[in-house]
Design a protein around this motif. Structure first.
Motif, mmCIF file in Angstrom:
data_model
loop_
_atom_site.group_PDB
_atom_site.id
_atom_site.type_symbol
_atom_site.label_atom_id
_atom_site.label_comp_id
_atom_site.label_asym_id
_atom_site.label_seq_id
_atom_site.Cartn_x
_atom_site.Cartn_y
_atom_site.Cartn_z
ATOM 1 N N MET A 1 0.851 -1.180 0.000
ATOM 2 C CA MET A 1 0.000 0.000 0.000
ATOM 3 C C MET A 1 0.889 1.233 0.000
ATOM 4 S SD MET A 1 -2.902 1.264 2.701
ATOM 5 C CE MET A 1 -1.749 2.176 3.744
ATOM 6 N N LEU A 2 0.737 2.049 -1.019
ATOM 7 C CA LEU A 2 1.502 3.295 -1.116
ATOM 8 C C LEU A 2 0.755 4.361 -0.325
ATOM 9 C CD1 LEU A 2 2.333 3.253 -4.952
ATOM 10 C CD2 LEU A 2 3.430 1.988 -3.067
ATOM 11 N N ASP A 3 1.325 4.761 0.804
ATOM 12 C CA ASP A 3 0.636 5.674 1.705
ATOM 13 C C ASP A 3 1.072 7.111 1.454
ATOM 14 O OD1 ASP A 3 -1.085 6.290 3.921
ATOM 15 O OD2 ASP A 3 0.716 6.598 5.130
ATOM 16 N N ASN A 4 0.123 7.936 1.043
ATOM 17 C CA ASN A 4 0.364 9.358 0.808
ATOM 18 C C ASN A 4 1.448 9.617 -0.234
ATOM 19 O OD1 ASN A 4 -1.450 10.937 2.672
ATOM 20 N ND2 ASN A 4 -0.464 9.621 4.180
ATOM 21 N N PHE A 5 1.497 8.779 -1.257
ATOM 22 C CA PHE A 5 2.400 9.008 -2.384
ATOM 23 C C PHE A 5 1.793 10.048 -3.314
ATOM 24 C CE2 PHE A 5 4.802 5.625 -0.895
ATOM 25 C CZ PHE A 5 5.783 5.175 -1.787
ATOM 26 N N SER A 6 2.641 10.859 -3.914
ATOM 27 C CA SER A 6 2.181 11.781 -4.949
ATOM 28 C C SER A 6 1.910 10.986 -6.220
ATOM 29 C CB SER A 6 3.244 12.843 -5.224
ATOM 30 O OG SER A 6 4.387 12.243 -5.833
ATOM 31 N N PRO A 7 1.063 11.503 -7.114
ATOM 32 C CA PRO A 7 0.849 10.818 -8.395
ATOM 33 C C PRO A 7 2.153 10.590 -9.159
ATOM 34 C CG PRO A 7 -0.854 12.463 -8.063
ATOM 35 C CD PRO A 7 0.147 12.653 -6.958
ATOM 36 N N GLU A 8 3.085 11.521 -9.055
ATOM 37 C CA GLU A 8 4.359 11.385 -9.755
ATOM 38 C C GLU A 8 5.152 10.190 -9.212
ATOM 39 O OE1 GLU A 8 2.581 15.152 -10.303
ATOM 40 O OE2 GLU A 8 3.210 14.240 -8.395
ATOM 41 N N ASP A 9 5.200 10.041 -7.882
ATOM 42 C CA ASP A 9 5.934 8.923 -7.290
ATOM 43 C C ASP A 9 5.216 7.597 -7.532
ATOM 44 O OD1 ASP A 9 8.034 10.434 -6.449
ATOM 45 O OD2 ASP A 9 7.368 10.620 -4.362
ATOM 46 N N ILE A 10 3.904 7.646 -7.600
ATOM 47 C CA ILE A 10 3.153 6.416 -7.917
ATOM 48 C C ILE A 10 3.547 5.906 -9.292
ATOM 49 C CG2 ILE A 10 0.862 5.468 -8.416
ATOM 50 C CD1 ILE A 10 -0.231 7.398 -6.264
ATOM 51 N N ARG A 11 3.656 6.804 -10.233
ATOM 52 C CA ARG A 11 4.046 6.400 -11.599
ATOM 53 C C ARG A 11 5.447 5.789 -11.614
ATOM 54 N NH1 ARG A 11 0.901 11.083 -12.571
ATOM 55 N NH2 ARG A 11 -0.885 10.620 -13.952
ATOM 56 N N LYS A 12 6.344 6.322 -10.799
ATOM 57 C CA LYS A 12 7.700 5.767 -10.715
ATOM 58 C C LYS A 12 7.668 4.339 -10.152
ATOM 59 C CE LYS A 12 9.909 10.295 -10.028
ATOM 60 N NZ LYS A 12 10.619 11.174 -9.055
ATOM 61 N N VAL A 13 6.828 4.131 -9.156
ATOM 62 C CA VAL A 13 6.709 2.803 -8.550
ATOM 63 C C VAL A 13 6.091 1.815 -9.536
ATOM 64 C CG1 VAL A 13 5.430 1.485 -6.810
ATOM 65 C CG2 VAL A 13 6.661 3.563 -6.149
ATOM 66 N N ILE A 14 5.075 2.265 -10.255
ATOM 67 C CA ILE A 14 4.369 1.378 -11.200
ATOM 68 C C ILE A 14 5.348 0.830 -12.246
ATOM 69 C CG2 ILE A 14 2.639 1.313 -13.026
ATOM 70 C CD1 ILE A 14 1.493 1.245 -10.181
ATOM 71 N N LYS A 15 6.319 1.616 -12.616
ATOM 72 C CA LYS A 15 7.307 1.153 -13.602
ATOM 73 C C LYS A 15 8.121 -0.026 -13.068
ATOM 74 C CE LYS A 15 7.862 5.632 -15.928
ATOM 75 N NZ LYS A 15 8.808 6.759 -16.220
ATOM 76 N N LYS A 16 8.231 -0.145 -11.756
ATOM 77 C CA LYS A 16 9.006 -1.225 -11.141
ATOM 78 C C LYS A 16 8.133 -2.414 -10.735
ATOM 79 C CE LYS A 16 12.202 2.075 -8.954
ATOM 80 N NZ LYS A 16 12.932 2.391 -7.701
ATOM 81 N N LYS A 17 6.851 -2.314 -10.916
ATOM 82 C CA LYS A 17 5.911 -3.299 -10.384
ATOM 83 C C LYS A 17 5.954 -4.617 -11.152
ATOM 84 C CE LYS A 17 0.972 -4.228 -10.130
ATOM 85 N NZ LYS A 17 -0.364 -3.780 -10.572
ATOM 86 N N PRO A 18 6.296 -5.736 -10.497
ATOM 87 C CA PRO A 18 6.207 -7.045 -11.142
ATOM 88 C C PRO A 18 4.746 -7.430 -11.371
ATOM 89 C CG PRO A 18 7.644 -7.102 -9.210
ATOM 90 C CD PRO A 18 6.887 -5.813 -9.156
ATOM 91 N N THR A 19 4.503 -8.344 -12.265
ATOM 92 C CA THR A 19 3.128 -8.726 -12.603
ATOM 93 C C THR A 19 2.408 -9.427 -11.456
ATOM 94 O OG1 THR A 19 3.943 -10.788 -13.579
ATOM 95 C CG2 THR A 19 3.617 -8.910 -15.072
ATOM 96 N N ASP A 20 3.147 -10.042 -10.540
ATOM 97 C CA ASP A 20 2.510 -10.780 -9.447
ATOM 98 C C ASP A 20 2.391 -9.963 -8.161
ATOM 99 O OD1 ASP A 20 5.219 -10.737 -8.952
ATOM 100 O OD2 ASP A 20 5.315 -12.794 -8.193
ATOM 101 N N VAL A 21 2.613 -8.660 -8.246
ATOM 102 C CA VAL A 21 2.513 -7.783 -7.084
ATOM 103 C C VAL A 21 1.297 -6.876 -7.239
ATOM 104 C CG1 VAL A 21 3.594 -5.820 -5.892
ATOM 105 C CG2 VAL A 21 4.965 -7.821 -6.496
ATOM 106 N N THR A 22 0.567 -6.684 -6.146
ATOM 107 C CA THR A 22 -0.567 -5.765 -6.177
ATOM 108 C C THR A 22 -0.198 -4.460 -5.483
ATOM 109 O OG1 THR A 22 -1.515 -6.669 -4.137
ATOM 110 C CG2 THR A 22 -2.281 -7.610 -6.208
ATOM 111 N N ILE A 23 -0.665 -3.377 -6.072
ATOM 112 C CA ILE A 23 -0.402 -2.039 -5.544
ATOM 113 C C ILE A 23 -1.717 -1.382 -5.166
ATOM 114 C CG2 ILE A 23 0.457 0.275 -6.059
ATOM 115 C CD1 ILE A 23 2.687 -1.739 -5.820
ATOM 116 N N GLU A 24 -1.807 -1.015 -3.895
ATOM 117 C CA GLU A 24 -2.943 -0.257 -3.377
ATOM 118 C C GLU A 24 -2.456 1.149 -3.052
ATOM 119 O OE1 GLU A 24 -5.466 -0.084 0.819
ATOM 120 O OE2 GLU A 24 -4.409 -1.927 0.256
ATOM 121 N N VAL A 25 -3.281 2.132 -3.335
ATOM 122 C CA VAL A 25 -2.941 3.527 -3.048
ATOM 123 C C VAL A 25 -3.914 4.052 -2.000
ATOM 124 C CG1 VAL A 25 -2.819 5.856 -4.018
ATOM 125 C CG2 VAL A 25 -1.956 3.915 -5.330
ATOM 126 N N SER A 26 -3.392 4.802 -1.038
ATOM 127 C CA SER A 26 -4.243 5.322 0.021
ATOM 128 C C SER A 26 -3.667 6.631 0.548
ATOM 129 C CB SER A 26 -4.345 4.297 1.152
ATOM 130 O OG SER A 26 -5.302 4.703 2.106
#
Length: 285
Positions: A219-244
């Motif tokens: 769960m990405l807690d209080n991430f900016s949209p810009e940092d979320i996009r950076k994380v998404i680029k590193k996201k493996p297919t078997d990992v789930t990302i929740e934003v809050s």
């Protein structure tokens, strides 16, 4: 006939509401209420998603009226209604039961419908992006089952019903155990074979650390949209990302980013605007 499983599931909760109403103090009043049948009209006076009818019905059944049943109301549950349609749902009850149960039944119905309506507004924005809307454990004490139910009716998902549905590693765990690695190891030691672990992460470096530990849910807690996009680029297919973190209806568009699996919103249970529903009844002459 109402589903007995519904009756059993909510009976203890409804009983607690009537204990709070303290009717037992005035048995003379209860005994004096006429039992004449009245025509009831449930009036939907707002744009809303109607939710909570199982609870509404069981209030009157709890008071002793077996003639009212959820089968009749089921077709209305989860439906969207417009204020201008002036929808009225008609049924019958003894006057004594209608009067005694009215406020509790309406409170539950209005509260559930408020949450379902508000949840649905988030869901409509996020569903086109393939993003699920999740609730949180920020629920009203004593009302979690109702509020979690209403989220589902509104099209959202339940994050977890209780603490042990999912091991959620939060900042306080990290502070106590001495770091994210130690906190994750503690929950892994619980040996919950089918219990997943989710880690609340607070920056990109921590995301990288948790990812290296083999954690599959973050769960990405209080991430900016810009940092979320950076994380998404590193996201493996078997990992789930929740934003809050403070996401509201007015800001959610900025977070509808491809690759996010879910957005959790505490406000759908604690901040839903009220909807207007009334119950009117008249004597059958």
């Amino acid at each position: 006939m109402s589903n007995p499983l519904i009756s059993n599931a909510v009976r203890a909760t409804i009983e607690s509401y009537f204990v709070e109403d303290d009717l037992s103090r005035n048995l003379y009043y209860i005994n004096a209420l006429p039992n004449d049948m009245v025509k009831c009209k449930l009036k939907l006076k707002d744009n809303l998603v109607l939710a909570g009818l199982p609870y509404f019905v069981e209030v009157f059944r709890f008071l002793g009226d077996d003639s009212i049943n959820y089968d009749f109301f089921k077709k209305y549950e989860g439906q969207s209604f417009k204020k201008d349609d002036k929808v009225e749902i008609e049924f019958e009850l003894p006057f004594s039961i209608a009067l005694t149960g009215e406020r509790i039944a309406l409170n539950l119905l209005q509260h559930a419908s408020s949450i379902a309506t508000y949840t649905n507004k988030y869901v409509k924005k996020a569903s086109d992006k393939g993003i699920a809307i999740l609730d949180t454990r920020k629920t009203t004490p004593g009302h979690r089952s109702l509020e979690k139910y209403a989220v589902r009716v509104g099209g959202g998902y339940n994050h977890r019903l209780g603490q042990t549905d999912l091991w959620m590693v939060k900042d306080n765990h990290k502070n106590f155990f001495g770091g994210v690695k130690e906190a994750v190891e503690f929950f892994r030691s619980m040996k919950g074979f089918y219990t997943p672990i989710e880690v609340e992460v607070h920056d990109i470096n921590e995301f990288d650390q948790v990812l290296a530990m083999g954690v599959k849910h973050m769960m990405l807690d209080n991430f900016s949209p810009e940092d979320i996009r950076k994380v998404i680029k590193k996201k493996p297919t078997d990992v789930t990302i929740e934003v809050s973190g403070g996401i509201r209806l007015s800001t959610i568009d900025d977070y509808l980013i491809k690759g996010i699996d879910a957005i959790s919103v505490g406000a759908i249970t604690y901040g839903a605007p009220p909807v207007d529903i009334s119950l009117k009844y008249s004597k059958e002459w």
